[in-house]
Write an enzyme that holds these catalytic residues in place. Structure first.
Site, PDB file in Angstrom:
ATOM      1  N   HIS A 295       4.436  -8.225  -4.323  1.00 38.07           N
ATOM      2  CA  HIS A 295       3.055  -8.378  -3.850  1.00 38.07           C
ATOM      3  C   HIS A 295       2.491  -9.755  -4.172  1.00 38.07           C
ATOM      4  O   HIS A 295       1.719  -9.886  -5.137  1.00 38.07           O
ATOM      5  CB  HIS A 295       2.154  -7.359  -4.557  1.00 38.07           C
ATOM      6  CG  HIS A 295       2.390  -5.949  -4.178  1.00 38.07           C
ATOM      7  ND1 HIS A 295       1.749  -5.335  -3.128  1.00 38.07           N
ATOM      8  CD2 HIS A 295       3.186  -5.015  -4.726  1.00 38.07           C
ATOM      9  CE1 HIS A 295       2.142  -4.074  -3.046  1.00 38.07           C
ATOM     10  NE2 HIS A 295       3.020  -3.853  -4.004  1.00 38.07           N
TER      11      HIS A 295
ATOM     12  N   ILE B 219       5.436  -2.964  -7.536  1.00 34.03           N
ATOM     13  CA  ILE B 219       4.778  -1.667  -7.718  1.00 34.03           C
ATOM     14  C   ILE B 219       5.441  -0.656  -6.770  1.00 34.03           C
ATOM     15  O   ILE B 219       5.323  -0.787  -5.544  1.00 34.03           O
ATOM     16  CB  ILE B 219       3.268  -1.762  -7.378  1.00 34.03           C
ATOM     17  CG1 ILE B 219       2.588  -2.846  -8.232  1.00 34.03           C
ATOM     18  CG2 ILE B 219       2.588  -0.407  -7.571  1.00 34.03           C
ATOM     19  CD1 ILE B 219       1.170  -3.165  -7.806  1.00 34.03           C
ATOM     20  N   ARG B 220       6.133   0.301  -7.305  1.00 30.56           N
ATOM     21  CA  ARG B 220       6.893   1.250  -6.481  1.00 30.56           C
ATOM     22  C   ARG B 220       7.611   0.499  -5.358  1.00 30.56           C
ATOM     23  O   ARG B 220       7.548   0.870  -4.195  1.00 30.56           O
ATOM     24  CB  ARG B 220       5.968   2.331  -5.908  1.00 30.56           C
ATOM     25  CG  ARG B 220       5.432   3.288  -6.973  1.00 30.56           C
ATOM     26  CD  ARG B 220       4.580   4.395  -6.379  1.00 30.56           C
ATOM     27  NE  ARG B 220       3.411   3.855  -5.721  1.00 30.56           N
ATOM     28  CZ  ARG B 220       3.143   3.945  -4.418  1.00 30.56           C
ATOM     29  NH1 ARG B 220       3.965   4.580  -3.623  1.00 30.56           N
ATOM     30  NH2 ARG B 220       2.063   3.418  -3.928  1.00 30.56           N
TER      31      ARG B 220
ATOM     32  N   CYS C  52       5.984  -5.348   0.434  1.00 26.53           N
ATOM     33  CA  CYS C  52       6.160  -4.019  -0.155  1.00 26.53           C
ATOM     34  C   CYS C  52       6.114  -2.919   0.919  1.00 26.53           C
ATOM     35  O   CYS C  52       7.068  -2.798   1.683  1.00 26.53           O
ATOM     36  CB  CYS C  52       5.151  -3.806  -1.281  1.00 26.53           C
ATOM     37  SG  CYS C  52       5.721  -2.558  -2.448  1.00 26.53           S
TER      38      CYS C  52
ATOM     39  N   ARG D  76      13.156   3.026  -0.510  1.00 23.09           N
ATOM     40  CA  ARG D  76      11.770   3.078  -0.996  1.00 23.09           C
ATOM     41  C   ARG D  76      11.747   3.381  -2.494  1.00 23.09           C
ATOM     42  O   ARG D  76      12.622   4.063  -3.007  1.00 23.09           O
ATOM     43  CB  ARG D  76      10.989   4.189  -0.277  1.00 23.09           C
ATOM     44  CG  ARG D  76      10.676   3.901   1.161  1.00 23.09           C
ATOM     45  CD  ARG D  76       9.891   5.058   1.757  1.00 23.09           C
ATOM     46  NE  ARG D  76       8.562   5.164   1.179  1.00 23.09           N
ATOM     47  CZ  ARG D  76       7.914   6.311   0.993  1.00 23.09           C
ATOM     48  NH1 ARG D  76       8.471   7.451   1.293  1.00 23.09           N
ATOM     49  NH2 ARG D  76       6.697   6.303   0.494  1.00 23.09           N
TER      50      ARG D  76
ATOM     51  N   GLY E  20       0.860  -1.178   0.000  1.00 17.79           N
ATOM     52  CA  GLY E  20       0.000   0.000   0.000  1.00 17.79           C
ATOM     53  C   GLY E  20       0.890   1.218   0.000  1.00 17.79           C
ATOM     54  O   GLY E  20       1.792   1.334  -0.822  1.00 17.79           O
ATOM     55  N   GLU E  21       0.686   2.085   0.954  1.00 15.97           N
ATOM     56  CA  GLU E  21       1.519   3.280   1.078  1.00 15.97           C
ATOM     57  C   GLU E  21       2.020   3.326   2.521  1.00 15.97           C
ATOM     58  O   GLU E  21       1.232   3.552   3.442  1.00 15.97           O
ATOM     59  CB  GLU E  21       0.681   4.517   0.713  1.00 15.97           C
ATOM     60  CG  GLU E  21       1.422   5.816   0.807  1.00 15.97           C
ATOM     61  CD  GLU E  21       2.730   5.825   0.028  1.00 15.97           C
ATOM     62  OE1 GLU E  21       2.746   5.450  -1.149  1.00 15.97           O
ATOM     63  OE2 GLU E  21       3.757   6.210   0.629  1.00 15.97           O
TER      64      GLU E  21
ATOM     65  N   GLU F 226       0.144 -10.989  -2.764  1.00 18.04           N
ATOM     66  CA  GLU F 226      -1.313 -10.851  -2.562  1.00 18.04           C
ATOM     67  C   GLU F 226      -2.029 -10.376  -3.825  1.00 18.04           C
ATOM     68  O   GLU F 226      -3.252 -10.418  -3.888  1.00 18.04           O
ATOM     69  CB  GLU F 226      -1.605  -9.917  -1.373  1.00 18.04           C
ATOM     70  CG  GLU F 226      -1.395  -8.421  -1.592  1.00 18.04           C
ATOM     71  CD  GLU F 226       0.057  -7.949  -1.373  1.00 18.04           C
ATOM     72  OE1 GLU F 226       0.987  -8.771  -1.478  1.00 18.04           O
ATOM     73  OE2 GLU F 226       0.236  -6.742  -1.125  1.00 18.04           O
TER      74      GLU F 226
HETATM   75  N1  GLN Z   1       6.846   2.585  -2.129  1.00 17.01           N
HETATM   76  C1  GLN Z   1       5.626   2.466  -1.386  1.00 17.01           C
HETATM   77  C2  GLN Z   1       5.773   3.050   0.009  1.00 17.01           C
HETATM   78  O1  GLN Z   1       6.660   3.721   0.287  1.00 17.01           O
HETATM   79  C3  GLN Z   1       5.198   1.020  -1.270  1.00 17.01           C
HETATM   80  C4  GLN Z   1       4.557   0.584  -2.540  1.00 17.01           C
HETATM   81  C5  GLN Z   1       3.681  -0.593  -2.422  1.00 17.01           C
HETATM   82  O2  GLN Z   1       3.397  -1.130  -1.339  1.00 17.01           O
HETATM   83  N2  GLN Z   1       3.200  -0.995  -3.542  1.00 17.01           N
HETATM   84  O3  GLN Z   1       4.922   2.825   0.827  1.00 17.01           O
END
Ligand code: GLN
Length: 230
Positions: A210, A149-150, A88, A118, A55-56, A212
C-alpha cells in the site's frame, strides 16, 4: 502543456489516500494532473489512467458489479488498454486468476496474466511493514516503506496468457518465504529469492502493498511519468 486525468476507483478502500498522493506526486514532478474519484462509467471515460486501491477486493467487485462498472472497467483495461495500477485488493482485481477466494469465487477485472494468492501473509493482525529496495525507482534509491495488510502475492505467472507483452516482475520481497520454518533448511526449501510483490504487463501494473498508506509519493511519481512518457 501536458494535462492528464487520473481516476481513482472510489467504491471502497483507500481511494482518498491515492488521490492525495497523486496530487502530491504531480506537484513534485511539475505535471498538470487532474485527480478524480471514479464511481461511474462516465467518470471512468474521462481518465487517462486509473488506480484501483487497497481495501477488500470482494466488496469492490461486488459494488462494481452492482453499479454496472465491471464491464466498463474490463473494457478500460483490456480493450482501450489504458494505464491501470492496482494496489493490494487492486492487484487481486487486475489478476486473471485468484486463489483462496470466497466460496463461489469472485468477479475479477483481469488484465495481468498472473494468479495471485489472496491474504498470503495471513490475517489483519499479521500485517507488517518492510523497508524495500525497489529497483524500478532507480539504482541506489532510498528504501521504500512497504505496508502489507492481508496482502496477496503473485504465486504464478500464467504462461500462454494473451500476450502482446510479457509479465515483468518488478519486485520481490526477500526472506519471507516459508516464514514458519526456521534454521538452515529454510534457504533450500523453495524458491528462496522471495515472493513476487510487484508486476507489470503492458500498461497494467499491480503491487501487493500500500504505497497510499505512506507519505512517500515516489511510486506515484514514477507511474505518472510512465504515463506521460517522460
Ligand atoms: N486480501 C484483501 C482482499 O482480498 C486485500 C487486502 C488489502 O487490500 N489490504 O481484498
Amino acid at each position: 502543456m501536458i494535462f492528464v486525468t487520473i481516476g481513482v476507483l472510489a467504491l471502497q478502500g483507500g481511494f482518498i489516500e491515492h488521490v492525495n498522493l497523486v496530487r502530491k506526486a504531480a506537484d513534485q514532478i511539475n505535471l498538470n494532473v487532474k485527480a478524480i474519484e471514479v464511481r461511474t462509467a462516465d467518470e471512468l471515460s474521462q481518465c487517462d489512467g486509473l488506480i484501483i486501491p487497497g481495501g477488500e477486493s470482494t466488496t469492490i467487485s461486488f459494488v462494481a458489479a452492482q453499479s454496472g462498472l465491471l464491464e466498463p472497467l474490463r473494457d478500460f483495461v483490456k480493450s482501450q488498454k489504458k494505464h491501470v495500477w492496482g494496489t493490494c485488493a487492486g492487484l487481486i482485481l487486475l489478476s486473471d486468476e485468484a486463489n483462496a477466494t470466497k466460496k463461489g469465487g469472485q468477479e475479477l477485472i483481469g488484465g495481468l496474466g498472473v494468479r495471485v494468492h489472496r491474504n498470503h501473509f495471513g490475517r489483519q493482525i499479521e500485517s507488517f511493514e518492510s523497508s524495500m529496495d525497489l529497483p524500478f525507482l532507480g539504482e541506489g534509491s532510498a528504501p521504500f516503506p512497504g505496508v502489507f495488510i492481508r496482502a496477496p502475492v503473485v504465486e504464478e505467472i500464467l504462461s500462454g496468457s494473451r500476450s502482446d507483452s510479457d509479465v515483468q516482475v518488478l519486485a520481490k520481497l526477500p526472506g519471507r518465504v516459508n516464514k514458519m520454518k526456521t534454521g538452515v533448511s529454510q534457504a533450500n526449501t523453495k524458491d528462496d529469492s522471495g515472493d513476487i510483490i510487484a508486476v507489470k504487463q503492458g500498461k497494467v501494473l499491480g503491487m501487493s502493498f500500500h504505497p497510499e498508506l505512506t507519505s512517500d509519493a515516489r511510486i506515484h511519481a514514477w507511474w505518472l511519468k510512465s504515463i506521460v512518457g517522460q
